[in-house]
Design a protein around this motif. Structure first.
Motif, PDB file in Angstrom:
ATOM      1  N   PRO A  84       0.261  -8.309  -1.434  1.00 12.86           N
ATOM      2  CA  PRO A  84       1.526  -8.169  -2.172  1.00 12.86           C
ATOM      3  C   PRO A  84       2.730  -8.476  -1.290  1.00 12.86           C
ATOM      4  O   PRO A  84       2.759  -8.123  -0.103  1.00 12.86           O
ATOM      5  CB  PRO A  84       1.522  -6.701  -2.598  1.00 12.86           C
ATOM      6  N   TYR A  86       5.826  -7.389  -1.988  1.00  8.18           N
ATOM      7  CA  TYR A  86       6.770  -6.273  -2.020  1.00  8.18           C
ATOM      8  C   TYR A  86       6.041  -4.950  -1.837  1.00  8.18           C
ATOM      9  O   TYR A  86       4.902  -4.785  -2.280  1.00  8.18           O
ATOM     10  CB  TYR A  86       7.530  -6.251  -3.362  1.00  8.18           C
ATOM     11  N   TYR A  88       5.213  -1.041  -2.642  1.00  6.09           N
ATOM     12  CA  TYR A  88       5.009  -0.440  -3.968  1.00  6.09           C
ATOM     13  C   TYR A  88       6.328   0.084  -4.532  1.00  6.09           C
ATOM     14  O   TYR A  88       6.610  -0.078  -5.728  1.00  6.09           O
ATOM     15  CB  TYR A  88       3.981   0.694  -3.870  1.00  6.09           C
ATOM     16  N   SER A  90       9.459  -0.945  -3.808  1.00  9.37           N
ATOM     17  CA  SER A  90      10.308  -2.080  -4.173  1.00  9.37           C
ATOM     18  C   SER A  90       9.817  -2.726  -5.467  1.00  9.37           C
ATOM     19  O   SER A  90      10.605  -3.127  -6.328  1.00  9.37           O
ATOM     20  CB  SER A  90      10.334  -3.127  -3.060  1.00  9.37           C
ATOM     21  N   TRP A  91       8.496  -2.810  -5.600  1.00  9.43           N
ATOM     22  CA  TRP A  91       7.891  -3.398  -6.797  1.00  9.43           C
ATOM     23  C   TRP A  91       8.262  -2.587  -8.040  1.00  9.43           C
ATOM     24  O   TRP A  91       8.694  -3.150  -9.052  1.00  9.43           O
ATOM     25  CB  TRP A  91       6.377  -3.456  -6.599  1.00  9.43           C
ATOM     26  N   ARG A 254      16.428  -7.592  -5.079  1.00 11.65           N
ATOM     27  CA  ARG A 254      15.548  -6.582  -4.483  1.00 11.65           C
ATOM     28  C   ARG A 254      16.337  -5.361  -4.032  1.00 11.65           C
ATOM     29  O   ARG A 254      15.948  -4.216  -4.302  1.00 11.65           O
ATOM     30  CB  ARG A 254      14.810  -7.207  -3.305  1.00 11.65           C
ATOM     31  N   ILE A 336       6.680 -11.204  -9.416  1.00  8.02           N
ATOM     32  CA  ILE A 336       6.745 -10.253  -8.307  1.00  8.02           C
ATOM     33  C   ILE A 336       5.409  -9.551  -8.034  1.00  8.02           C
ATOM     34  O   ILE A 336       5.352  -8.647  -7.209  1.00  8.02           O
ATOM     35  CB  ILE A 336       7.830  -9.182  -8.564  1.00  8.02           C
ATOM     36  N   SER A 337       4.331  -9.974  -8.724  1.00 12.30           N
ATOM     37  CA  SER A 337       3.070  -9.220  -8.649  1.00 12.30           C
ATOM     38  C   SER A 337       1.941  -9.961  -7.962  1.00 12.30           C
ATOM     39  O   SER A 337       0.783  -9.537  -8.037  1.00 12.30           O
ATOM     40  CB  SER A 337       2.627  -8.814 -10.067  1.00 12.30           C
ATOM     41  N   ARG A 340      -1.720  -8.451  -6.077  1.00  9.97           N
ATOM     42  CA  ARG A 340      -2.209  -7.147  -6.544  1.00  9.97           C
ATOM     43  C   ARG A 340      -3.463  -7.342  -7.393  1.00  9.97           C
ATOM     44  O   ARG A 340      -3.620  -8.355  -8.068  1.00  9.97           O
ATOM     45  CB  ARG A 340      -1.123  -6.423  -7.346  1.00  9.97           C
TER      46      ARG A 340
END
Length: 496
Positions: A84, A86, A88, A90-91, A254, A336-337, A340
């Motif tokens: 990932p 970002y 967790y 920030s996500w 962000r 953004i994922s 994951r």
């Protein structure tokens, strides 16, 4: 095709932009005609397709559960060694910034108090049962169902983009079913449709957010709450989100989203301990139990033997509105994922936001309800005229009300900026052949399109009518998302 040509807007951009311009002119010059047409279409949709929305949104949630615990749960959205980008935290901040942040602030107090005075079928207004139902239905509208829509779209797009190396377009989520037609006319139609629904939905929300910021500033500082102040707010927010947009997701967006989730957390804690603390804990436990215990009943109940207008105005309206936002939110979540697993994605996009939604409504909505029921302040009468004021009226009644209201204004303003920022980015991606770093001029064009549309329709009174158009677009898009599930599972089977 070289890199520069890929970033240039194509047919999707020009066709979508032209159709949106026509709709805006319709709303600007003939607002009554647009309103009558959209209301007629909305009534038709509610009468004949309410059942379809209820079943579809339930299927989206059940499909997410299957994907999270089924044989595909450990498949990564990307290559097997990808990680990932970002953290967790920030996500999650980015999820809320683009997803439901504006809606939670706008409706967090207004919806429960409005349900209390105008409850669902089977409840008597302004009773204990109505108060419990008010919080229960508010949680139902903002927990699993909306995030189920976003999760399915986001998961499908992330899988085909990062695992299958397809362009980041809605049309390519159907590649296993339509093949190279995803690049042809059929694919362009899907992308044009998605772009129009996104642009209209975000522009109308932009206008409503301007009204809430204006109302909040008016409550705190006594400034006029009128069209002039709303237009000034749109101009200021536009300058801010354009700056954030041009700096990119990894910088402006962000940092803003991370700061906003911190502000939201601080505000919730302050309201929890400055308000009726024991009552709010009781409300959280009670509404959570009711929601879990009655989930299927809430999800599939339409009261066919009673007046269906309440569910049409609230539940069906929300489901259609969420689905209309689906292309935008789902595309951004996919962006953004990367890296994951499917299980991690579903937990983060479905369950964590749903839980936070329950906490938010238990605290904010519960405090507003307590004030309404006890007679401390009649929030409902003012919310019936201006829903955007309910949040600030509640905060103003608590100790440190001025500080809380300033935090509230800051919260909605940043959500305002991040929603417009992420929407402009997504519109640029969809209308630029799916590249993840679209041309800055295209970003600017969509950013100003959103702002100008909101400003023009605020002045003409056509904002609500255009929002109805976006909701109507949700009906065929619901079918698209259902087919998307089939396409995703077919693609996942190839990975085992």
């Amino acid at each position: 095709m070289n890199r520069k040509e890929k970033k240039r807007p194509g047919t999707v951009f020009y066709v979508s932009f032209s159709i949106i311009a026509i709709l805006v002119c319709w709303g600007a010059f003939f607002p009554d005609n647009l309103s009558n047409t959209s209301n007629t279409a909305m009534n038709w949709m509610n009468k004949y397709f309410s059942w379809f929305y209820m079943i579809a949104t339930t299927i989206f949630v059940l499909a997410c559960l299957y994907l999270a615990i089924g044989p595909y749960r450990n498949i990564k959205l990307g290559k097997q060694d990808s990680e990932p980008r970002y953290s967790y935290f920030s996500w999650l901040g980015l999820l809320f910034a683009t997803g439901m942040g504006v809606g939670l602030v706008f409706w967090g107090v207004a919806e429960p108090v409005l349900h209390y005075v105008n409850p669902p079928p089977g409840y008597q207004a302004e009773t204990t049962a109505a108060a419990e139902a008010a919080l229960k239905y508010s949680v139902f509208h903002w927990a699993l169902q909306p995030w189920g829509v976003f999760a399915i779209i986001g998961l499908t797009m992330a899988f085909f983009k990062f695992r299958k190396n397809r362009p980041g377009l809605i049309s390519h989520a159907f590649y296993p079913l339509i093949g190279e037609r995803a690049n042809g006319t059929l694919g362009k139609v899907i992308n044009i449709f998605s772009t129009i629904a996104t642009a209209i939905g975000v522009a109308t929300t932009f206008g409503l957010s301007a009204m809430q910021v204006s109302g909040g500033i008016s409550e705190v500082f006594g400034t006029p709450n009128n069209q002039i102040s709303q237009l000034i707010i749109i101009a200021v927010i536009t300058a801010m989100f354009i700056t954030s947009l041009l700096s990119g997701v990894d910088k402006g967006m962000r940092y803003l989203s991370t700061s906003n989730i911190i502000i939201a957390g601080i505000l919730m804690v302050l309201v929890l301990f400055l308000g009726p603390t024991a009552f709010l804990f009781d409300s959280f436990v009670t509404v959570t139990g009711q929601y879990i215990g009655e989930y299927l009943s809430l999800s599939l109940s339409l009261s066919p033997y009673a007046d269906g207008s309440w569910r049409g105005q609230w539940t069906i309206f929300f489901w259609a509105w969420v689905i209309a936002w689906g292309p935008y939110v789902g595309t951004f979540i996919a962006r953004i994922s990367r890296g994951r697993t499917i299980k991690e994605f579903v937990m983060g996009v479905l369950f964590v936001p749903a839980l936070l939604g329950i906490v938010w409504f238990s605290i904010m909505g519960g405090t507003g309800l307590d004030m309404q029921v006890s007679g401390a302040i009649d929030i409902a009468s003012q919310a019936q005229q201006n829903e955007e004021l309910a949040f600030f009226l509640m905060l103003g009644e608590l100790p440190l009300g001025l500080i809380l209201n300033i935090l509230g204004i800051l919260l909605i303003s940043i959500f305002f900026i991040t929603s417009a920022d992420s929407a402009s980015y997504v519109l640029s991606v969809i209308s630029s052949k799916g590249v993840l770093n679209p041309n800055k001029l295209v970003k600017l064009a969509w950013g100003f399109c959103i702002s100008i549309t909101a400003a023009v329709l605020l002045l003409s009174g056509g904002l609500e009518a255009l929002r109805a158009i976006a909701i109507l677009a949700a009906l065929p898009f619901t079918v698209i998302v259902l087919v998307m599930i089939v396409s995703l599972i077919k693609g996942l089977k190839e990975e085992l």
